[in-house]
Design an enzyme around this catalytic site. Structure first.
Site, PDB file in Angstrom:
ATOM      1  N   GLN A 127      15.339  30.566  46.476  1.00 61.21           N
ATOM      2  CA  GLN A 127      15.556  31.267  47.523  1.00 61.21           C
ATOM      3  C   GLN A 127      15.295  32.694  47.961  1.00 61.21           C
ATOM      4  O   GLN A 127      15.344  33.682  46.911  1.00 61.21           O
ATOM      5  CB  GLN A 127      17.290  31.284  48.049  1.00 61.21           C
ATOM      6  CG  GLN A 127      17.779  31.622  49.507  1.00 61.21           C
ATOM      7  CD  GLN A 127      16.948  30.713  50.552  1.00 61.21           C
ATOM      8  OE1 GLN A 127      16.919  29.548  50.312  1.00 61.21           O
ATOM      9  NE2 GLN A 127      16.654  31.666  51.697  1.00 61.21           N
ATOM     10  N   ASP A 140       9.180  24.033  48.101  1.00 66.94           N
ATOM     11  CA  ASP A 140       8.639  24.973  49.240  1.00 66.94           C
ATOM     12  C   ASP A 140       7.190  25.204  49.753  1.00 66.94           C
ATOM     13  O   ASP A 140       7.086  26.039  50.223  1.00 66.94           O
ATOM     14  CB  ASP A 140       9.354  26.322  48.450  1.00 66.94           C
ATOM     15  CG  ASP A 140      10.410  26.854  49.414  1.00 66.94           C
ATOM     16  OD1 ASP A 140      10.772  26.519  50.570  1.00 66.94           O
ATOM     17  OD2 ASP A 140      11.218  27.817  49.023  1.00 66.94           O
ATOM     18  N   LYS A 179      21.528  24.419  53.193  1.00 65.39           N
ATOM     19  CA  LYS A 179      20.496  23.263  52.542  1.00 65.39           C
ATOM     20  C   LYS A 179      21.281  22.419  51.664  1.00 65.39           C
ATOM     21  O   LYS A 179      21.055  21.449  51.504  1.00 65.39           O
ATOM     22  CB  LYS A 179      19.541  24.233  51.813  1.00 65.39           C
ATOM     23  CG  LYS A 179      18.538  25.115  52.673  1.00 65.39           C
ATOM     24  CD  LYS A 179      17.542  25.977  51.649  1.00 65.39           C
ATOM     25  CE  LYS A 179      16.577  26.815  52.601  1.00 65.39           C
ATOM     26  NZ  LYS A 179      15.731  27.727  52.133  1.00 65.39           N
TER      27      LYS A 179
HETATM   28  N1  GUN Z   1      13.960  32.494  52.897  1.00 68.14           N
HETATM   29  C1  GUN Z   1      13.473  32.452  54.160  1.00 68.14           C
HETATM   30  N2  GUN Z   1      12.943  31.230  54.342  1.00 68.14           N
HETATM   31  C2  GUN Z   1      12.703  30.611  53.325  1.00 68.14           C
HETATM   32  C3  GUN Z   1      11.888  29.519  52.791  1.00 68.14           C
HETATM   33  O1  GUN Z   1      11.365  28.754  53.722  1.00 68.14           O
HETATM   34  N3  GUN Z   1      12.131  29.092  51.533  1.00 68.14           N
HETATM   35  C4  GUN Z   1      12.724  30.039  50.537  1.00 68.14           C
HETATM   36  N4  GUN Z   1      12.710  29.749  49.471  1.00 68.14           N
HETATM   37  N5  GUN Z   1      13.294  31.113  50.984  1.00 68.14           N
HETATM   38  C5  GUN Z   1      13.288  31.529  52.153  1.00 68.14           C
END
Ligand code: GUN
Length: 298
Positions: A102, A125, A58
């Site tokens: 996350q 998110d 990311k």
């Molecule tokens: N962990 C797995 N997929 C995601 C996601 O789309 N967002 C976040 N914040 N954590 C994740």
């Protein structure tokens, strides 16, 4: 689809690259006018190797399009109050347009309380109840990245939604529920199934569009798929090959048995390289959307 032929690929890697190019141009437009760069804060807690890898991807993706990223790392045993205080600071930081926590969080932390502490306008998110509610009402807000990525990918390949039967396997807040709302918005007829559903295979076989976010490696077999269906596999699992010439090596698989399914489906996402890159591209897109709203004072 004729027996023996293979499905076409829904190439998330390629579509995500196109999305990033477009975002980069938009970011350059702002910097050309002397505006600050969009900013994304990422909160990473603990030492889950998969989470570290996702966050690295990311942060790298942000750099590619000109979004500034701020990584806030905490040890596994961090107290909830410390994380909440950090979110409060980021909520009022004018250089931060998006905040991403996350997941999964270590078991001692209250995930819901932490996600709900993010300002809805910075919730890139799309997991805050305000944004979930806006999505459920069909209104503008920030929408969860993976489901949005699924829709953009299907749109790119001109998969028709209207009147089609879309079956979603999985009912999580992260994927299953929001993707079902988005498919409804596209006028699909939507069925949501989950681990307690009876005759899951029979329901899956009625799908024109099958979205699988079940969290179980290779759960969906070729026999679960209607010939010619479009299959989107949201799962990703790393596992060790048990037998054959590659025994002991590791492989990455989805929730769908790709080999079997690609003999029956018309279009299918590979794993990796399908939904994963789209999720990251949508995170960047949401960050830019949040930025544009902040710049415009909305
Ligand atoms: N962990 C797995 N997929 C995601 C996601 O789309 N967002 C976040 N914040 N954590 C994740």
């Amino acid at each position: 689809m004729q027996a023996g032929t293979t499905a076409g690929m829904l190439d998330g890697k390629e579509v995500a690259a196109r999305v990033r190019d477009d975002l980069k141009r938009r970011v350059e437009g702002f910097s050309g006018k002397g505006c600050r760069a969009p900013g994304l804060a990422v909160i990473l807690i603990g030492d889950n190797p998969a989470s570290h890898l996702y966050v690295k991807n990311k942060v790298q993706a942000c750099k590619k399009v000109g979004i500034e990223s701020f990584l806030h790392q905490f040890p596994q045993a961090v107290a909830a109050e410390e994380v909440l205080a950090s979110i409060e600071r980021l909520n009022s930081d004018c250089s931060v347009d998006g905040i991403l926590v996350q997941l999964p969080l270590p078991a001692h932390l209250p995930t819901e309380r932490i996600l709900d502490a993010v300002l809805p306008g910075k919730d890139v998110d799309g997991l805050h109840p305000v944004n979930m509610g806006l999505l459920a009402c069909g209104k503008q807000g920030l929408r969860p990245c993976t489901p949005q990525g699924v829709i953009v990918l299907l749109e790119h390949y001109r998969v028709p939604f209207e009147g089609r039967h879309a079956v979603v396997i999985g009912r999580s807040n992260l994927v299953g529920k929001p993707v079902a709302f988005m498919l409804l918005e596209k006028n699909a007829t939507v069925t949501i199934c989950h681990s307690r559903s009876r005759e899951l295979d029979a329901i899956a076989r009625t799908a024109d569009i099958l979205v699988v976010a079940a969290g179980r490696p290779c759960m969906v077999r070729g026999s679960w798929i209607k010939p010619g269906a479009v299959v989107v596999d949201v799962g990703i699992h790393k596992r060790t090959i048990a037998e054959g010439p590659k025994a002991g090596e590791s492989e990455v698989v989805g929730d769908v048995d790709f080999q079997e399914a690609s003999r029956v489906a018309s279009l299918i996402t590979p794993v990796p390289g399908g939904v994963g890159p789209m999720t990251v591209a949508m995170l960047l897109s949401n960050t830019l959307t949040a930025y544009e709203r902040h710049i415009a004072g909305k």
